[in-house]
Every structure is written in C-alpha cells, then in structure tokens.
Scaffold this motif. Structure first.
Motif, mmCIF file in Angstrom:
data_model
loop_
_atom_site.group_PDB
_atom_site.id
_atom_site.type_symbol
_atom_site.label_atom_id
_atom_site.label_comp_id
_atom_site.label_asym_id
_atom_site.label_seq_id
_atom_site.Cartn_x
_atom_site.Cartn_y
_atom_site.Cartn_z
ATOM 1 N N ARG A 105 32.734 36.758 40.766
ATOM 2 C CA ARG A 105 32.737 36.062 39.544
ATOM 3 C C ARG A 105 34.179 35.496 39.114
ATOM 4 N NH1 ARG A 105 27.413 35.204 39.295
ATOM 5 N NH2 ARG A 105 26.369 36.863 40.335
ATOM 6 N N LEU A 106 34.199 34.339 38.380
ATOM 7 C CA LEU A 106 35.369 33.860 37.945
ATOM 8 C C LEU A 106 35.725 34.708 36.904
ATOM 9 C CD1 LEU A 106 37.415 31.411 38.010
ATOM 10 C CD2 LEU A 106 35.993 30.417 36.382
ATOM 11 N N ASP A 107 36.834 34.950 36.725
ATOM 12 C CA ASP A 107 37.402 36.081 35.697
ATOM 13 C C ASP A 107 38.619 35.385 35.197
ATOM 14 O OD1 ASP A 107 38.559 38.214 33.976
ATOM 15 O OD2 ASP A 107 37.798 39.640 35.513
ATOM 16 N N MET A 108 38.523 34.753 33.957
ATOM 17 C CA MET A 108 39.822 33.978 33.321
ATOM 18 C C MET A 108 40.807 34.884 32.621
ATOM 19 S SD MET A 108 39.135 30.965 34.300
ATOM 20 C CE MET A 108 40.526 29.863 33.257
ATOM 21 N N ARG A 109 40.205 36.380 32.327
ATOM 22 C CA ARG A 109 41.266 36.975 31.651
ATOM 23 C C ARG A 109 42.407 37.582 32.966
ATOM 24 N NH1 ARG A 109 40.880 39.880 26.995
ATOM 25 N NH2 ARG A 109 41.638 41.648 28.037
ATOM 26 N N ASN A 110 41.931 37.534 34.027
ATOM 27 C CA ASN A 110 42.658 38.102 35.120
ATOM 28 C C ASN A 110 43.413 37.164 35.961
ATOM 29 O OD1 ASN A 110 42.788 41.349 35.062
ATOM 30 N ND2 ASN A 110 40.473 40.568 34.938
ATOM 31 N N GLN A 111 43.420 35.961 35.416
ATOM 32 C CA GLN A 111 44.102 34.861 36.249
ATOM 33 C C GLN A 111 45.637 35.064 35.921
ATOM 34 O OE1 GLN A 111 45.102 31.082 33.884
ATOM 35 N NE2 GLN A 111 43.478 31.923 32.375
ATOM 36 N N GLU A 112 46.463 34.748 36.787
ATOM 37 C CA GLU A 112 48.129 34.616 36.560
ATOM 38 C C GLU A 112 48.155 33.252 35.879
ATOM 39 O OE1 GLU A 112 49.844 37.389 37.955
ATOM 40 O OE2 GLU A 112 51.349 36.458 36.723
ATOM 41 N N PRO A 113 48.482 33.110 34.743
ATOM 42 C CA PRO A 113 48.791 31.865 34.209
ATOM 43 C C PRO A 113 49.686 30.984 34.767
ATOM 44 C CG PRO A 113 49.124 33.859 32.428
ATOM 45 C CD PRO A 113 48.898 34.298 33.859
ATOM 46 N N PHE A 114 49.438 29.563 34.749
ATOM 47 C CA PHE A 114 50.077 28.558 35.489
ATOM 48 C C PHE A 114 50.285 28.803 37.061
ATOM 49 C CE2 PHE A 114 51.179 28.726 31.029
ATOM 50 C CZ PHE A 114 50.630 27.527 30.511
ATOM 51 N N ASP A 115 49.473 29.600 37.547
ATOM 52 C CA ASP A 115 49.673 30.048 39.036
ATOM 53 C C ASP A 115 48.399 30.376 39.865
ATOM 54 O OD1 ASP A 115 50.171 31.312 41.340
ATOM 55 O OD2 ASP A 115 51.644 32.825 40.715
ATOM 56 N N CYS A 116 47.579 31.110 39.227
ATOM 57 C CA CYS A 116 46.461 31.573 40.177
ATOM 58 C C CYS A 116 45.108 31.791 39.291
ATOM 59 C CB CYS A 116 47.136 32.868 40.839
ATOM 60 S SG CYS A 116 46.399 33.577 42.151
ATOM 61 N N LEU A 117 43.945 31.598 39.866
ATOM 62 C CA LEU A 117 42.768 31.859 39.164
ATOM 63 C C LEU A 117 42.420 33.344 39.776
ATOM 64 C CD1 LEU A 117 40.373 28.660 39.210
ATOM 65 C CD2 LEU A 117 41.296 29.868 37.389
ATOM 66 N N ALA A 118 41.404 34.069 39.318
ATOM 67 C CA ALA A 118 40.973 35.310 39.679
ATOM 68 C C ALA A 118 39.478 35.511 39.676
ATOM 69 C CB ALA A 118 41.428 36.286 38.627
ATOM 70 N N TYR A 119 38.989 35.798 41.033
ATOM 71 C CA TYR A 119 37.553 36.130 41.058
ATOM 72 C C TYR A 119 37.300 37.778 41.239
ATOM 73 C CZ TYR A 119 36.403 31.304 41.538
ATOM 74 O OH TYR A 119 36.147 29.902 41.299
ATOM 75 N N ARG A 120 36.308 38.170 40.552
ATOM 76 C CA ARG A 120 36.138 39.672 40.714
ATOM 77 C C ARG A 120 34.919 39.887 41.784
ATOM 78 N NH1 ARG A 120 36.621 44.264 37.130
ATOM 79 N NH2 ARG A 120 37.402 42.908 35.606
#
Lengths: 240, 183
Positions: A205-220
C-alpha cells in the motif's frame, strides 16, 4: 529447546501447485497429495541467517550496485513488519529481494527482454527485521514486462521476496505487487491464487506519511509467517 | 482471545531467483555470509549429494533453486544444524551439495536431510527428504514411513555412489513422482 509446534499450513491461503492458467505449473505440479507428517525439532528450528551481519548497502538497491550514480527509476521505500500468525513480531527475519529494473529488465543472463539494463542496478538486496519485526529496504519501482504464456502476457510490477523466520517450517518465497496496478488482475501468476481476498495480501500500500520528502515514496507491506500453537497460559489475557 | 492472522501467500520464485539468492551463479558478486552449496564440518563423514529435478515430461528443471537443512553429524539441530543452498546448472540441471552425513535428531527416526525446491512453475515450494540407503532397517521401522508404499519410500532414499557420493533425483510428477511433505 525448539519450542511448540507450528500451526499446520492453511493451503487454501496459497496457490495450488497445479494452476493451468500459468502454463509452467502444468508439468511441475505433483499429482499426488502432499504427505502430512508431525513436526520434529528439525522443522521447528532453522538457520539463524538473520542474526549474521549484512553488508552496509544490502538494503539499498538504489546504491548497492552503483557504478557511477544512483539506479534509474521511481525511488521507493518498501517497509513493514514481519509477524507470525499470532500477530507477534518476528525479529531477525532475513528478507532477500530480487526484482527487474525500472524498464522491466532483469540483470540476469537468461532475461532477453529488449528493454535496457541499468548499469547502476543489480536488483539484488537483503535486510533483517528488528526487535519489533520491522524491516525496510530502498529501491526503485520495477517496471512491468512481457513474458510468453498465453502469447504475450504482462507481469505487473513486482518484487520477489524470500523470507527466513526462526524455524525452517516458516520458510516462504513470494512476490509483492503495488496498489493500483491495473495489471494485477490480468496476471496469470497472480491468478494462481483463486481468491481475490487472498491476492490482496500480496499488495503493498502507498503510504504517503512515510515518504522521504522530495526524495522517495513509501509502500507498506506486512509479511505474516506461520505461528506456533499457543498454550492456554499464553492465550490468557493479561491480568487474568 | 488473541488475533490470528493469515500467512502471507506464496508465489513462484520464478526463473530469476539467482539474482537474489545465488548471485555468483550469474556472475555477480556474492553477499556477505550468503549460504552456498558447501557445508564444512568435522561432526560427521563428508558426503556429496547431487541430482536433477525432473519435470513431468522428464526434462531437467534448469532454473531450480534448492535448500537443505539438517542435523549435524551428532544429530544436533537448532544452532548446530546446517543450512545450504544450491542452484541447478543452467545446461545440465545438475545440483550438488557438499555436506556431512546427518545424525538422527529424533529417536526412532532415520537420519535425513530436509530439502526444499523452488522454481518457475512451482507456486509454493516443495518439501521432501533425503534418506540414506545404509539406514534401510531404521527406515523400515520409522513411523514417518508407515503410510507410504515401498515404491513411494524408495523415492526418498538416495542412491550410493563411490566414496560418500550420493545421487538424489527428484521427479515432480508421474510414475516415479517423489513424495512431498506437508509438515
């Protein structure tokens, strides 16, 4: 001491060996039913691979094969927890991963897809879960690619995972997919699992809260391994 | 009551399993401490086990990845157990482990090596066991064989060669089909 038995594997929560929509399974599926045996100390224990030190970049597929720059593609974290069927964290689980590059090409002698290789990407990584079962690796989102099955079928973007828990009986190899990918329901390998609710367990699942801002998206993506049978003492609620 | 979760479903390891599990086999550097096909130990006699995984048409499964887990020569498991991993040869399909003869880890049970098989087209790994021909008597009285026909039992016993070398072929389906376990 190798602890109590593990729950029997619920085979209805896995793909069957024979799934003719995935043609490679037709000649590789046993005809006879599996032979059930009691677990012994051999199956209740396992190699302590997740207790050994890893290389400092093993968990970072963007850099761990870099020659002259970062790997190309959509930068992502894949993270989550390794739990057992009793919802307890599994620490020191070893997770090995492999995947295609952003163009959908594997850095493998047997992959002849016309998409280009990325000289800064091998698609190989590893990480270990911590005391709370948490794991994390950084990579690029793999591309979809065609493969010969019913003519040209297409694999959804996916990452292969190989997991070692504390016991050999927990051994698991699987693939994770990405939320929202329209190729997921079209894939003959995904569809070796006949039940859509079971397939959902393989979707990160895409998890915007755990992105690295201006760097990296996050999937849980949480991983569940087989759990041990509980004694009455262990299942008693706290304070009872 | 405690919440119970579903095990994550399996998916095939696919044909590119070498990238993540045996990178040396495709000319990439290996990772620190990554298991290979060799176990070195003085707890028991050195042996080799080699063989081919055959599909239902008799063709070698050249993309197979195999893992073993066994007791040491004294029959000890847990931290004393041994793990190894091998991949089939891209041309011949032959896999080969170097290890030690395991001791018996459970009373009344014949010594054996647990073997897992992963490959393209195998949706959930297959679990079998390698037993040794010198243990015929133990095998005959081992309760794990009680419900197996002699023909089925024979699929689990390695063939002896010269000097501690054994052959263990796996047949995924058909008349010689290997016994696979749910443990």
């Amino acid at each position: 001491m190798t602890g109590p038995d593990f729950y029997r594997r619920d085979r209805s929560a896995h793909p069957p060996a024979y799934a003719p929509g995935y043609k490679s399974s037709v000649l590789r599926a046993p005809f006879r039913p599996l032979h059930s045996l009691e677990q012994t100390s051999l199956e209740r224990s396992g190699p302590a691979l997740g207790h050994a030190p890893l290389g400092p970049l093993d968990h970072d597929l963007i850099r761990n094969a870099a020659v002259d720059g970062d790997a190309l593609g959509e930068r992502i974290y894949v993270f989550g927890r390794v739990l057992d069927e009793n919802a307890r964290p599994v620490p020191n689980a070893l997770i090995e991963v492999w995947q295609a590059n952003a163009a959908g090409r594997y850095a493998h002698v047997k992959d002849g897809y016309l998409a280009p290789l990325d000289p800064n990407f091998s698609g190989c990584g590893r990480c270990v879960s911590d005391a709370e079962g948490r794991y994390l690796f950084r990579t690029i989102k793999p591309g979809p690619y065609p493969w010969p099955n019913n003519g040209s079928d297409w694999r959804p973007a996916h990452i292969h995972l190989s997991i070692f828990g504390e016991a050999f009986t927990q051994r698991l190899v699987t693939q994770l997919y990405f939320e929202g990918d329209p190729l997921i329901p079209l894939c003959p390998i995904v569809n070796t699992i006949p039940d859509a609710t079971v397939i959902e367990r393989l979707v990160a699942r895409l998890d915007m809260r755990n992105q690295e801002p201006f760097d990296c998206l996050a999937y849980r993506f949480d991983i569940v391994l087989r759990g041990r049978r509980q004694t009455h003492f262990e299942t008693r609620p706290e304070g009872a | 009551m405690r919440e119970k979760l579903f095990e994550t479903p399996s998916q095939t390891a696919g044909p590119y399993v070498h990238i993540g599990t045996a990178p040396q086999s495709i000319g990439r550097p290996g990772l620190v401490g990554q298991p290979g096909p060799v176990i070195a130990s003085d707890t028991g006699p050195a042996i080799t086990v080699e063989g081919i995984v055959h599909d239902g048409a008799g063709a070698p499964v050249r993309d197979a990845m195999l893992e073993i887990w066994q007791a040491d020569g004294a029959g000890r498991v847990g931290p004393h157990g041994f793990f190894a991993r091998a991949v089939a040869d891209f041309d011949s399909g032959l896999f080969r482990f170097q290890t030690v003869r395991p001791g018996a880890h459970a009373q009344g049970h014949a010594p054996h090596i647990a073997l897992l098989i992963f490959a393209r087209g195998i949706n959930i790994h297959l679990h079998t066991r390698i037993y040794f021909p010198e243990d015929r008597e133990l095998i005959a009285s081992d309760p794990d064989f009680a419900r197996l026909s002699p023909e089925a039992r024979d699929t689990l016993v390695a063939t002896p060669g010269e000097g501690g070398n054994y052959r263990f072929d796996v047949h995924l389906q058909g008349p010689q089909e290997t016994v696979f376990f749910d443990i």
